[in-house]
Design an enzyme around this catalytic site. Structure first.
Site, mmCIF file in Angstrom:
data_model
loop_
_atom_site.group_PDB
_atom_site.id
_atom_site.type_symbol
_atom_site.label_atom_id
_atom_site.label_comp_id
_atom_site.label_asym_id
_atom_site.label_seq_id
_atom_site.Cartn_x
_atom_site.Cartn_y
_atom_site.Cartn_z
ATOM 1 N N GLU A 109 -1.273 -1.242 -4.894
ATOM 2 C CA GLU A 109 -2.432 -0.395 -5.121
ATOM 3 C C GLU A 109 -2.124 0.607 -6.224
ATOM 4 O O GLU A 109 -1.079 1.243 -6.220
ATOM 5 C CB GLU A 109 -2.824 0.353 -3.844
ATOM 6 N N ASP B 155 0.876 -1.168 0.000
ATOM 7 C CA ASP B 155 0.000 0.000 0.000
ATOM 8 C C ASP B 155 0.917 1.224 0.000
ATOM 9 O O ASP B 155 1.490 1.571 1.034
ATOM 10 C CB ASP B 155 -0.895 -0.018 1.237
ATOM 11 N N ASP C 179 -2.591 0.848 7.296
ATOM 12 C CA ASP C 179 -1.819 0.673 6.057
ATOM 13 C C ASP C 179 -1.384 -0.782 5.888
ATOM 14 O O ASP C 179 -1.344 -1.296 4.769
ATOM 15 C CB ASP C 179 -0.599 1.594 6.052
#
EC number: 3.1.21.10
Length: 176
Positions: free
Chosen positions: A77, A17, A149
């Site tokens: 991501e 992420d 996260d």
């Protein structure tokens, strides 16, 4: 952290992420005995550092993480425009991530946040709690993974697994 040799069917999948101040990571083992968490957490940089120093920290820490974990697959991501105005900083962090992955001959599978939410909850607009609950359930965790996260990174790793189950192992190939 996983120390035993992997069976032929086992796969270590790392989810990332991206972020400049905090980059989440989550590694899962997908194999004949199901899905298991291997390691998860965050790589952090200090806002007191210059941009080049922060990017160097991300590079060095991610490089060390990849050397330790040795994942076969990586999920990342996709960048979309954040309302918070940190899009450029996240883009720079993603650039470093892509560089380090290329140095390790890993090509990530990229997913939008909506694709991750859809994969885990069946609803592309699910809230963070619903995603974290799905992660905890799929990995048989006793509580919701923290920090956020790291939970997001585990969700990305699980999405790679779901994608692989649907599209086969050719859904990801290392750089030749």
């Amino acid at each position: 952290m996983h120390q035993q040799p992997l069976a032929a069917a086992d796969q270590l999948i790392l989810g990332l992420d991206p972020g400049l101040g905090t980059m989440g990571f989550g590694c899962i083992l997908a194999g004949s005995t199901g899905l298991k968490p291997v390691d998860y957490g965050v790589i952090s940089t200090s806002s007191q550092q210059s941009m080049p120093e922060r990017l160097q920290t991300l590079h060095d820490d991610l490089d060390q993480l990849l050397r330790q974990l040795r994942p076969q697959q990586v999920g990342l991501e996709k960048l979309f425009f954040y309302k918070m105005g940190n899009t450029i900083a996240v883009a720079q962090a993603r650039g470093v991530i892509l560089l380090v992955l290329a140095q390790h001959q890993l090509l990530p599978i990229e997913f939008t946040p909506a694709q991750v939410k859809q994969s885990l909850t069946g609803y592309g607009r699910a809230d963070k709690h619903a995603v974290q609950t799905a992660v905890a359930r799929e990995l048989n965790l006793p509580s919701l993974p923290r920090p956020d996260d790291a939970a997001d990174a585990l969700a990305i790793a699980l999405t790679v697994w779901h994608h692989r189950a649907t599209h086969g192992p050719e859904g990801h190939r290392p750089i030749s």
